[in-house]
Design an enzyme around this catalytic site. Structure first.
Site, PDB file in Angstrom:
ATOM      1  N   ARG A  50       0.818  -1.211   0.000  1.00  0.00           N
ATOM      2  CA  ARG A  50       0.000   0.000   0.000  1.00  0.00           C
ATOM      3  C   ARG A  50       0.853   1.264   0.000  1.00  0.00           C
ATOM      4  O   ARG A  50       0.450   2.314  -0.509  1.00  0.00           O
ATOM      5  CB  ARG A  50      -0.901  -0.032   1.244  1.00  0.00           C
ATOM      6  CG  ARG A  50      -1.513   1.296   1.654  1.00  0.00           C
ATOM      7  CD  ARG A  50      -2.304   1.099   2.954  1.00  0.00           C
ATOM      8  NE  ARG A  50      -2.771   2.373   3.507  1.00  0.00           N
ATOM      9  CZ  ARG A  50      -2.065   3.132   4.333  1.00  0.00           C
ATOM     10  NH1 ARG A  50      -0.845   2.733   4.705  1.00  0.00           N
ATOM     11  NH2 ARG A  50      -2.563   4.263   4.795  1.00  0.00           N
ATOM     12  N   ARG A  71       6.154   6.405  -0.131  1.00  0.00           N
ATOM     13  CA  ARG A  71       6.615   5.895   1.159  1.00  0.00           C
ATOM     14  C   ARG A  71       7.262   4.515   1.009  1.00  0.00           C
ATOM     15  O   ARG A  71       8.048   4.099   1.865  1.00  0.00           O
ATOM     16  CB  ARG A  71       5.433   5.788   2.129  1.00  0.00           C
ATOM     17  CG  ARG A  71       4.851   7.122   2.535  1.00  0.00           C
ATOM     18  CD  ARG A  71       5.568   7.748   3.703  1.00  0.00           C
ATOM     19  NE  ARG A  71       5.211   9.153   3.858  1.00  0.00           N
ATOM     20  CZ  ARG A  71       5.799   9.981   4.709  1.00  0.00           C
ATOM     21  NH1 ARG A  71       6.787   9.530   5.472  1.00  0.00           N
ATOM     22  NH2 ARG A  71       5.437  11.238   4.793  1.00  0.00           N
ATOM     23  N   HIS A 114       8.740   1.635   9.821  1.00  0.00           N
ATOM     24  CA  HIS A 114       8.503   2.849  10.608  1.00  0.00           C
ATOM     25  C   HIS A 114       7.380   3.726  10.065  1.00  0.00           C
ATOM     26  O   HIS A 114       6.800   4.530  10.795  1.00  0.00           O
ATOM     27  CB  HIS A 114       9.795   3.669  10.712  1.00  0.00           C
ATOM     28  CG  HIS A 114      10.125   4.462   9.484  1.00  0.00           C
ATOM     29  ND1 HIS A 114      10.590   3.866   8.321  1.00  0.00           N
ATOM     30  CD2 HIS A 114      10.035   5.787   9.219  1.00  0.00           C
ATOM     31  CE1 HIS A 114      10.791   4.807   7.409  1.00  0.00           C
ATOM     32  NE2 HIS A 114      10.458   5.978   7.923  1.00  0.00           N
ATOM     33  N   ASP A 115       7.027   3.582   8.777  1.00  0.00           N
ATOM     34  CA  ASP A 115       6.022   4.467   8.173  1.00  0.00           C
ATOM     35  C   ASP A 115       4.744   3.754   7.731  1.00  0.00           C
ATOM     36  O   ASP A 115       3.925   4.346   7.017  1.00  0.00           O
ATOM     37  CB  ASP A 115       6.618   5.184   6.955  1.00  0.00           C
ATOM     38  CG  ASP A 115       7.232   6.529   7.322  1.00  0.00           C
ATOM     39  OD1 ASP A 115       7.112   6.939   8.488  1.00  0.00           O
ATOM     40  OD2 ASP A 115       7.849   7.165   6.440  1.00  0.00           O
ATOM     41  N   HIS A 141       0.156   8.843  13.142  1.00  0.00           N
ATOM     42  CA  HIS A 141       0.621   7.760  12.274  1.00  0.00           C
ATOM     43  C   HIS A 141       1.582   6.853  13.024  1.00  0.00           C
ATOM     44  O   HIS A 141       1.713   5.665  12.693  1.00  0.00           O
ATOM     45  CB  HIS A 141       1.271   8.326  11.006  1.00  0.00           C
ATOM     46  CG  HIS A 141       2.653   8.856  11.199  1.00  0.00           C
ATOM     47  ND1 HIS A 141       2.920  10.167  11.558  1.00  0.00           N
ATOM     48  CD2 HIS A 141       3.865   8.255  11.078  1.00  0.00           C
ATOM     49  CE1 HIS A 141       4.221  10.336  11.647  1.00  0.00           C
ATOM     50  NE2 HIS A 141       4.815   9.198  11.360  1.00  0.00           N
ATOM     51  N   ASP A 202      18.786  10.912  12.682  1.00  0.00           N
ATOM     52  CA  ASP A 202      18.566   9.488  12.466  1.00  0.00           C
ATOM     53  C   ASP A 202      18.519   9.173  10.974  1.00  0.00           C
ATOM     54  O   ASP A 202      18.488  10.077  10.135  1.00  0.00           O
ATOM     55  CB  ASP A 202      17.270   9.023  13.155  1.00  0.00           C
ATOM     56  CG  ASP A 202      16.071   9.911  12.815  1.00  0.00           C
ATOM     57  OD1 ASP A 202      15.845  10.154  11.611  1.00  0.00           O
ATOM     58  OD2 ASP A 202      15.379  10.370  13.737  1.00  0.00           O
ATOM     59  N   PHE A 206      18.156  11.014   7.169  1.00  0.00           N
ATOM     60  CA  PHE A 206      19.240  10.869   6.189  1.00  0.00           C
ATOM     61  C   PHE A 206      18.664  10.501   4.830  1.00  0.00           C
ATOM     62  O   PHE A 206      19.083  11.017   3.796  1.00  0.00           O
ATOM     63  CB  PHE A 206      20.221   9.774   6.628  1.00  0.00           C
ATOM     64  CG  PHE A 206      21.048  10.120   7.839  1.00  0.00           C
ATOM     65  CD1 PHE A 206      20.925  11.340   8.470  1.00  0.00           C
ATOM     66  CD2 PHE A 206      21.949   9.202   8.359  1.00  0.00           C
ATOM     67  CE1 PHE A 206      21.693  11.653   9.595  1.00  0.00           C
ATOM     68  CE2 PHE A 206      22.722   9.500   9.476  1.00  0.00           C
ATOM     69  CZ  PHE A 206      22.584  10.717  10.091  1.00  0.00           C
TER      70      PHE A 206
END
Length: 450
Positions: A50, A71, A114-115, A141, A202, A206
């Protein structure tokens, strides 16, 4: 959840990845990326796929057409950099820090996932749309990422060590209000890699700094590779090296000064017929000369070749309330601050020629003034009126101070670093009533002898 890997099994993993089982893909930022089988179990799900349909920068592509990256590729990039970071720390401090394959898998999983909780149009959805329909109810989120991770594992029956999953989730929200106060203190530095709650530095940033800039067609000179190479863990926290500069420039200046009387370098500056002959090869002229009159200059250039450089002692930023009347610091100012007790104890009396001082001025091209005050704007291309932007209408995120002054001090002789450093500290105490330098001069420098 069942357990696929235990600690003993994890310790048998290859230090980076096994190409026999890893999937390779080419990323336009990091080049070849290798995905281990465990992570492919998460990637090959509709929940992770997704992310291909979530633009990294929301609606920015409607202004910058190239900003259509998603993403999905950002998450792969953070996964890759998280692995790079933890492998670097393991290579340089592995025995000291006790980094094991369990830690590596955990950090990489946190980077990958993480996203996964982001909604449509990313932050626009979370910060602009939802607050208007939730009537004060909180949603983030980060919290949704935790729920999505559990959902993916349960929905697809992914077998994974429960400790890896628990710690990876803690790392995902380490920089948010959802960070657990009960997070284990063991190897706290691992939580600085993906979502650094201590200072925000972090691998997530970067990746997106470079990726977003490239997609928008904007230049970006940020080299995160240098940070990854020089970082180290001190007191369970990732720290970055403060690089020393300027020493070689001082040595070149001294070499030219000592050669000037003989070579008449400064006499060329008013004679175009002679000036065009003057270029960087002047150092080679000095270096290959044999005359005694250029010996001191030759010796300095030889020191540069052999990296026997002037030694950086320390630096400080001039306090904000002293900037207006600041005058450049000279070697004489430092010498005069050498205390009599220090001279007696060290048997060293400093001379001006033992010290180099760099007075650095950094500003926004208008000195201490706000550069926006000197710029006029217009509303649109049909407008013929110009107008300035007053201070009260400028974003509060812009700096309140527009110039910085940094004073750096160098010892020209390695054996004088301690004496110069102490005199520099005394100067700060005498001038400002306190030591304004960030840290003390390293002991290994103070102990160095030629």
């Amino acid at each position: 959840m069942t357990t696929l890997y235990n600690h003993d099994q994890l310790s048998s993993f290859a230090p980076a990845y096994d190409r026999r089982f890893a999937k390779q893909l080419h990323d336009n930022v990091h080049g070849n990326i290798y995905l281990d089988p465990l992570f492919m179990k998460f990637i090959d799900t509709e929940e992770f796929q997704r992310l291909r349909d979530l633009k990294q920068l929301g609606v920015t592509h409607l202004v910058y057409p190239g900003a259509v990256h998603s993403r999905f590729e950002h998450s792969l990039g953070v996964y890759w950099l998280a692995g790079k970071a933890v492998h670097k720390l393991r290579a340089y401090q592995g025995l000291e820090l006790g980094i094991d394959p369990f830690d590596i898998q955990t950090v990489k999983l946190a980077g990958l996932l993480h996203d996964v909780g982001h909604g449509p149009f990313s932050h626009t959805f979370e910060r602009a749309f939802l607050p208007r329909v939730l009537n004060g109810a909180k949603w983030s989120h980060e919290e949704m990422s935790l729920k999505m991770i559990d959902h993916i594992v349960d929905e697809h029956n992914i077998e994974i060590d429960s400790d890896i999953l628990k710690k990876a989730k803690e790392m995902v929200v380490a920089d948010s209000e959802y960070a657990s106060s009960k997070t284990t203190k063991e190897k706290r530095f691992l939580y600085d890699i993906v979502a650094n709650g201590r200072n925000g530095t972090d691998v997530d940033k970067f990746d997106y700094i470079v990726r977003d800039s490239r997609a928008c067609g904007l230049g970006c000179n940020f080299e995160f590779q240098r940070l990854l190479e020089t970082m180290r863990v001190i007191d369970d926290e990732i720290c970055y090296r403060a690089k020393e500069l300027k020493a070689i420039e001082f040595m070149v200046i001294d070499a030219l000064l000592k050669a000037n009387d003989h070579l008449k370098i400064s006499s060329f500056i008013d004679q175009p017929a002679e000036y065009w002959k003057l270029d960087d090869s002047i150092l080679k002229t000095i270096e290959t000369s044999h005359g005694q009159e250029l010996k001191e200059s030759r010796d300095l250039i030889l020191r540069i070749r052999r990296r026997d450089l002037y030694q950086f002692c320390n630096e400080f930023s001039v306090p904000k309330d002293r900037l207006e009347h600041f005058k450049d610091i000279t070697p004489q100012d430092i010498i005069c601050s050498q205390s009599i007790s220090n001279q007696k104890n060290s048997s060293v009396t400093l001379k001006e020629d033992d010290i180099a001082v760099s007075n650095v001025k950094i500003n926004l091209a208008r000195g201490t003034n706000n550069p926006l005050k000197s710029i006029n704007f217009f509303q649109d291309f049909e407008s013929k009126e110009k107008f300035p932007i007053s201070d009260d209408r400028i974003s509060h995120l812009l700096p309140a101070c527009y110039e910085d002054r940094i004073v750096r001090v160098y010892s020209k002789k390695p054996e004088l670093v301690e004496a110069v450093s102490e005199a520099f500290e005394n100067f700060q105490l005498k001038t400002y009533g306190m030591k304004t330098q960030v840290h003390a001069t390293p002991d290994k420098k103070k102990c160095r002898r030629r």
